[in-house]
Design a protein around this motif. Structure first.
Motif, short mmCIF file in Angstrom:
data_model
loop_
_atom_site.label_atom_id
_atom_site.label_comp_id
_atom_site.label_asym_id
_atom_site.label_seq_id
_atom_site.Cartn_x
_atom_site.Cartn_y
_atom_site.Cartn_z
N UNK A 134 0.90 -1.19 0.21
CA UNK A 134 0.09 -0.01 0.04
C UNK A 134 0.90 1.41 0.16
N UNK A 135 2.11 1.41 0.76
CA UNK A 135 2.74 2.33 0.81
C UNK A 135 3.50 2.61 -0.61
N UNK A 136 3.91 1.56 -1.07
CA UNK A 136 4.55 1.45 -2.38
C UNK A 136 3.51 2.08 -3.69
N UNK A 137 2.40 1.55 -3.53
CA UNK A 137 1.44 2.06 -4.50
C UNK A 137 1.11 3.51 -4.22
N UNK A 138 1.06 4.00 -3.04
CA UNK A 138 0.63 5.40 -2.87
C UNK A 138 1.88 6.32 -3.27
N UNK A 139 3.45 5.84 -3.09
CA UNK A 139 4.39 6.27 -3.66
C UNK A 139 4.41 6.54 -5.10
N UNK A 140 4.02 5.41 -5.67
CA UNK A 140 3.93 5.31 -7.29
C UNK A 140 2.94 6.30 -7.86
N UNK A 141 1.73 6.36 -7.21
CA UNK A 141 0.83 7.15 -7.55
C UNK A 141 1.17 8.69 -7.40
N UNK A 142 1.55 8.96 -6.47
CA UNK A 142 2.06 10.30 -6.21
C UNK A 142 3.16 10.80 -7.18
N UNK A 143 3.92 10.08 -7.45
CA UNK A 143 5.13 10.12 -8.31
C UNK A 143 4.65 10.52 -9.63
N UNK A 144 3.43 9.61 -10.16
CA UNK A 144 2.88 10.02 -11.35
C UNK A 144 2.19 11.38 -11.53
N UNK A 145 1.36 11.78 -10.48
CA UNK A 145 0.41 12.94 -10.62
C UNK A 145 1.44 14.17 -10.27
N UNK A 146 2.70 14.01 -9.66
CA UNK A 146 3.43 15.15 -9.37
C UNK A 146 4.35 15.53 -10.64
N UNK A 147 4.26 14.79 -11.85
CA UNK A 147 4.89 15.03 -12.98
C UNK A 147 4.06 16.51 -13.69
N UNK A 148 4.88 17.37 -14.36
CA UNK A 148 4.62 18.09 -15.00
C UNK A 148 3.20 17.97 -15.88
N UNK A 149 2.48 18.75 -16.15
CA UNK A 149 1.05 18.54 -17.09
C UNK A 149 1.54 18.08 -18.42
N UNK A 150 2.48 18.78 -19.02
CA UNK A 150 2.92 18.24 -20.34
C UNK A 150 3.41 17.11 -20.47
N UNK A 151 4.19 16.62 -19.36
CA UNK A 151 4.54 15.07 -19.30
C UNK A 151 3.48 14.11 -19.24
N UNK A 152 2.54 14.51 -18.18
CA UNK A 152 1.40 13.51 -18.00
C UNK A 152 0.45 13.48 -19.61
N UNK A 153 0.56 14.64 -20.25
CA UNK A 153 -0.30 14.52 -21.35
C UNK A 153 0.34 13.85 -22.32
N UNK A 154 1.52 13.14 -22.35
CA UNK A 154 2.05 12.21 -23.32
C UNK A 154 1.26 10.78 -23.04
N UNK A 155 0.59 10.67 -22.09
CA UNK A 155 -0.14 9.43 -21.64
C UNK A 155 -1.74 9.69 -21.77
N UNK A 156 -2.17 10.61 -22.53
CA UNK A 156 -3.54 11.12 -22.26
C UNK A 156 -4.49 10.20 -22.98
N UNK A 157 -5.72 9.97 -22.36
CA UNK A 157 -6.76 8.94 -22.87
C UNK A 157 -7.01 9.29 -24.38
N UNK A 158 -7.50 8.61 -25.28
CA UNK A 158 -8.04 9.09 -26.56
C UNK A 158 -9.60 8.98 -26.35
N UNK A 159 -10.08 9.81 -27.08
CA UNK A 159 -11.75 9.88 -26.64
C UNK A 159 -12.19 8.77 -26.62
N UNK A 160 -11.97 7.61 -27.44
CA UNK A 160 -12.70 6.42 -27.37
C UNK A 160 -12.07 5.42 -26.49
N UNK A 161 -11.08 5.83 -25.60
CA UNK A 161 -10.40 4.77 -24.60
C UNK A 161 -10.58 4.96 -23.37
N UNK A 162 -10.42 4.16 -22.37
CA UNK A 162 -10.80 4.45 -21.02
C UNK A 162 -9.26 4.09 -20.31
#
Ligand SMILES: O=C(O)CCC(=O)C(=O)O
Ligand SMILES: [Fe+2]
Length: 361
Positions: A92-120
């Protein structure tokens, strides 16, 4: 990408990009933009005293009365917290760590993995954003099975640990969800023979399906005029949620209104989904819940949505039906239910009710 109820339903209901791409929350840390300013109803209570307010039951899975406690919690609240669930705290601790690591990336970087309109799968706004005129102060990342493709767009050389943790968590959640589902069904007097379709032995296309959704609710400049996640019910059979240690989740209960679901260290939240409500012929609640924000804490949560195999029709179980309790709903597959939800959102039940069905003939 494998064919699944979730992917098929999302393909038939594409979402506009302005309901997928989140705001750069850091750039709006001082003032809420108009696009995110909500007029909240006055029945949202002020911050509640955690020691006096009523909340969902906490159930020790080793309790000798676990079945009756579970039945009572599902009938009264549709939600409870579990302890002694067997999931390792270091996972659970590692899960939280990895999740926070993902969301603390700059927006431009997160947008590299953005959902496509037809995908989940991938990064984006909550799926329910299409139903509201204003946007929510949150972002998410959805995973089904392996997420190497999206994770490698976030961290080209450094995604292995993230993927390993998410996959291990998904495996653990599957086992625990099936255990709790069994508990709920036994609490209704059912045997595994009554529900053998839930765990088919042949695997393949008849496997149960699940989605892991990571949620992030950044600190908000004006929590009383913003919404983290708007009121909704879950479309799953069952959802297991890990909410780490930040407040914000609330569940709606008749005669009480919105009640806080306080984080308990190491506990998991169990949420009855719409399909379980149908199976139990309305006996178990699929509760409305929402997430509010704070000025000082960045909440994250991980929701594991579990559903039936793709070709299984969900309908009220025979044992739940008699002359006093006629079947409330007609049979639906998960895909058919997700389609109804994508069109009618919180009114979806009305479209699968037997009386509506009959009067439409
Ligand atoms: O963040 C939370 O606690 C709630 C998440 C949730 O309700 C959902 O993802 O459906
Ligand atoms: Fe939910």
């Amino acid at each position: 990408m494998m064919n699944s109820s979730i992917s098929e339903s999302f393909k038939s209901h594409p979402v506009q990009l302005n309901r997928i791409i989140p705001l750069d929350f850091k750039a709006h840390a001082i003032k809420l933009p108009d696009s995110h300013t909500w007029t909240l109803s006055t029945d949202n209570p002020p911050p509640v005293d955690p020691f006096t307010s009523e909340s969902v039951p906490v159930i020790d899975l080793d309790d000798p009365n676990v079945e009756s406690l579970t039945r009572h919690a599902c009938e009264q609240w549709g939600m409870f917290q579990v302890t002694n669930h067997g999931i390792r705290i270091d996972l659970l601790i590692e899960l939280e760590f990895q999740t926070r690591r993902l969301f603390s990336l700059p927006l431009e970087q997160k947008l590299h993995a953005v959902r496509s309109p037809e995908d989940f799968a991938g990064y984006g706004l909550p799926r329910i954003s299409t139903f509201f005129p204003k946007l929510m102060w949150s972002e998410g990342f959805s995973i089904m099975g392996s997420q190497v493709e999206h994770a490698s767009k976030l961290w080209p050389n450094d995604h292995t640990k993230f993927c390993d943790v998410m996959e291990e968590y998904e495996r653990e959640m599957k086992d625990l969800t099936e255990r709790i589902l069994g508990l709920m069904l036994r609490s209704l007097g059912l045997t595994s023979e009554d529900v053998k379709w839930l765990k088919p032995k042949d695997g393949g296309s008849r496997r149960s399906e699940a989605l892991l959704h990571l949620n992030s609710y950044p600190v908000c400049p004006d929590p009383s005029h913003a919404m983290g996640l708007a009121p909704h019910t879950d479309s799953s059979l069952l959802t297991l949620l890990y909410q780490s240690c930040t407040n914000g989740l609330q569940v709606h209960k008749e005669n009480i209104g919105w009640a806080p679901v306080h984080p308990i260290a190491g506990a998991l939240v169990v949420n009855v989904g719409d399909l379980m409500h149908i199976l139990s012929n309305g006996r178990f609640k699929s509760p409305m819940h929402q997430v509010l924000l704070t000025k000082s804490c960045h909440r994250i949560s991980m929701a594991y949505f579990y559903g039936p195999p793709v070709d299984v029709k969900i309908s009220p179980l025979m044992n739940m039906i008699d002359h006093k309790h006629p079947a409330l709903y007609r049979p639906v597959t998960w895909k058919e239910y997700l389609d109804a939800k994508a069109m009618h959102f919180n009114q979806a039940f009305e479209f699968i009710r037997n009386d509506v069905h009959i009067s439409n003939k």
